[in-house]
Design an enzyme around this catalytic site. Structure first.
Site, mmCIF file in Angstrom:
data_model
loop_
_atom_site.group_PDB
_atom_site.id
_atom_site.type_symbol
_atom_site.label_atom_id
_atom_site.label_comp_id
_atom_site.label_asym_id
_atom_site.label_seq_id
_atom_site.Cartn_x
_atom_site.Cartn_y
_atom_site.Cartn_z
ATOM 1 N N ASP A 37 -16.203 29.950 -12.455
ATOM 2 C CA ASP A 37 -15.157 30.563 -11.635
ATOM 3 C C ASP A 37 -13.958 29.628 -11.586
ATOM 4 O O ASP A 37 -14.092 28.407 -11.801
ATOM 5 C CB ASP A 37 -15.678 30.819 -10.215
ATOM 6 C CG ASP A 37 -14.965 31.972 -9.513
ATOM 7 O OD1 ASP A 37 -13.747 31.851 -9.285
ATOM 8 O OD2 ASP A 37 -15.627 32.973 -9.207
ATOM 9 N N ASP A 59 -11.283 29.254 -16.104
ATOM 10 C CA ASP A 59 -10.295 30.330 -16.122
ATOM 11 C C ASP A 59 -10.657 31.234 -17.287
ATOM 12 O O ASP A 59 -10.526 30.834 -18.453
ATOM 13 C CB ASP A 59 -8.891 29.745 -16.290
ATOM 14 C CG ASP A 59 -7.806 30.798 -16.435
ATOM 15 O OD1 ASP A 59 -8.135 32.005 -16.494
ATOM 16 O OD2 ASP A 59 -6.620 30.423 -16.523
ATOM 17 N N VAL A 60 -11.128 32.440 -17.006
ATOM 18 C CA VAL A 60 -11.649 33.291 -18.078
ATOM 19 C C VAL A 60 -10.571 33.801 -19.017
ATOM 20 O O VAL A 60 -10.885 34.383 -20.062
ATOM 21 C CB VAL A 60 -12.460 34.481 -17.529
ATOM 22 C CG1 VAL A 60 -13.702 33.995 -16.814
ATOM 23 C CG2 VAL A 60 -11.611 35.365 -16.627
ATOM 24 N N SER A 139 -15.486 49.112 -13.532
ATOM 25 C CA SER A 139 -15.186 49.684 -12.220
ATOM 26 C C SER A 139 -15.205 51.203 -12.309
ATOM 27 O O SER A 139 -14.950 51.784 -13.376
ATOM 28 C CB SER A 139 -13.806 49.222 -11.757
ATOM 29 O OG SER A 139 -13.385 49.933 -10.603
ATOM 30 N N TYR A 152 -4.910 47.706 -13.259
ATOM 31 C CA TYR A 152 -6.333 47.456 -13.021
ATOM 32 C C TYR A 152 -7.180 48.583 -13.603
ATOM 33 O O TYR A 152 -8.170 48.331 -14.309
ATOM 34 C CB TYR A 152 -6.571 47.332 -11.519
ATOM 35 C CG TYR A 152 -7.990 47.027 -11.121
ATOM 36 C CD1 TYR A 152 -8.485 45.727 -11.201
ATOM 37 C CD2 TYR A 152 -8.825 48.027 -10.624
ATOM 38 C CE1 TYR A 152 -9.785 45.441 -10.804
ATOM 39 C CE2 TYR A 152 -10.119 47.744 -10.233
ATOM 40 C CZ TYR A 152 -10.606 46.452 -10.325
ATOM 41 O OH TYR A 152 -11.891 46.179 -9.941
ATOM 42 N N LYS A 156 -9.782 48.161 -16.653
ATOM 43 C CA LYS A 156 -11.202 48.446 -16.443
ATOM 44 C C LYS A 156 -11.690 49.536 -17.402
ATOM 45 O O LYS A 156 -12.837 49.486 -17.884
ATOM 46 C CB LYS A 156 -11.448 48.859 -14.992
ATOM 47 C CG LYS A 156 -11.381 47.703 -14.005
ATOM 48 C CD LYS A 156 -12.465 46.663 -14.258
ATOM 49 C CE LYS A 156 -12.548 45.621 -13.144
ATOM 50 N NZ LYS A 156 -13.597 44.610 -13.386
#
Length: 258
Positions: A37, A59-60, A139, A152, A156
């Site tokens: 994370d 940091d992805v 999501s 978003y 998703k």
């Protein structure tokens, strides 16, 4: 339960919310877990709560950081059996008014972060030759539009479809990839929305279960998809929303425009 005895898992977004719940459930079933994370304080709390859990700052959206998180997992536990791509957040704004940097932030975190997690975890699994499982937390907004959250919802939706492409490409290496699509979950990400009484009431009126999910209720299906019980499940999407998708989405316009 010990169905994950000896299993090694990497969980991005593991400091809080759904990621933390996945990590906790995995540990409770015997797995070795690495939580990744960007939230250093959250990772510290997780490590204090369970000294046997490993943590790594990550940091992805940074390929080198994700690669390092995977390498640390293998270094510490000798292998990686599953990866859970959970990290995500959103900056809201209508299409005509949102700052372009905010759009990019959301898409990079949700979609690029998923891509990099799958990319580097799958490379390690392929190199080891023992297969594995990847679970992408998408999501309900992959299917249901979100007023003021087009970045978003679009990201998703893309991550859900990406899971199917990844499943197709990685199946010859014994790596399964599936997606879980949560509905409303009580997490730090949704707290600002649930804190507005009228919006919260509108959400609950549309959910047949009449409540938000606890993060553990999303963790359970995620663990199923990573387990041997799902050995013949690949490239699918599991909606976990208390029946929300069969109703309709609340109007968030008053929240953003009021």
């Amino acid at each position: 339960m010990t169905r994950f005895d000896g299993h090694v898992a990497l969980v991005t977004g593991g400091a809080s919310g759904i990621g933390a719940a996945i990590g906790s459930r995995l540990r409770g079933e015997g797995a070795h877990v690495v939580l990744a994370d960007i939230d250093a304080d959250g990772l510290a709390r997780a490590a204090a709560a369970d000294p046997d859990v490993a943590t790594v700052a990550c940091d992805v959206t940074d390929s080198a950081a994700v690669e390092a998180a995977v390498a640390e997992t293998v270094r510490r536990f000798g292998r990686i059996d599953s990866a859970f791509a959970v990290a995500g957040a959103a900056r809201f704004g209508t299409i005509t008014d949102i700052a372009e940097d905010d759009w990019t932030f959301t898409v990079d975190l949700v979609l690029r972060g998923t891509f990099l997690t799958v990319r580097h975890a799958a490379r390690a699994m392929r190199a080891a030759g023992h297969g594995g499982a990847v679970v992408i937390v998408s999501s309900l907004n992959a299917h249901v539009p979100l007023y003021g959250g087009s970045s978003y919802a679009a990201a998703k939706a893309a991550s859900e479809n990406f899971a199917k492409s990844a499943a197709l490409e990685l199946a010859p290496h014994g790596i399964r990839v599936n997606a879980v699509l949560p509905g409303l979950v009580a997490t730090p990400l949704t707290a600002p929305l649930l804190g507005v009484e009228s919006v919260n009431a509108d959400y609950l009126a549309r959910i047949p279960a009449r409540r938000a999910a606890d993060p553990s209720e999303i963790a359970g299906p995620c663990l199923y998809l990573a387990s041997d019980d799902a050995s013949y499940v690949n490239g699918t999407s599991l909606v976990v929303d208390g029946g929300w998708e069969i109703t309709n989405y609340p109007d968030l316009a008053p929240l953003l425009e009021g």
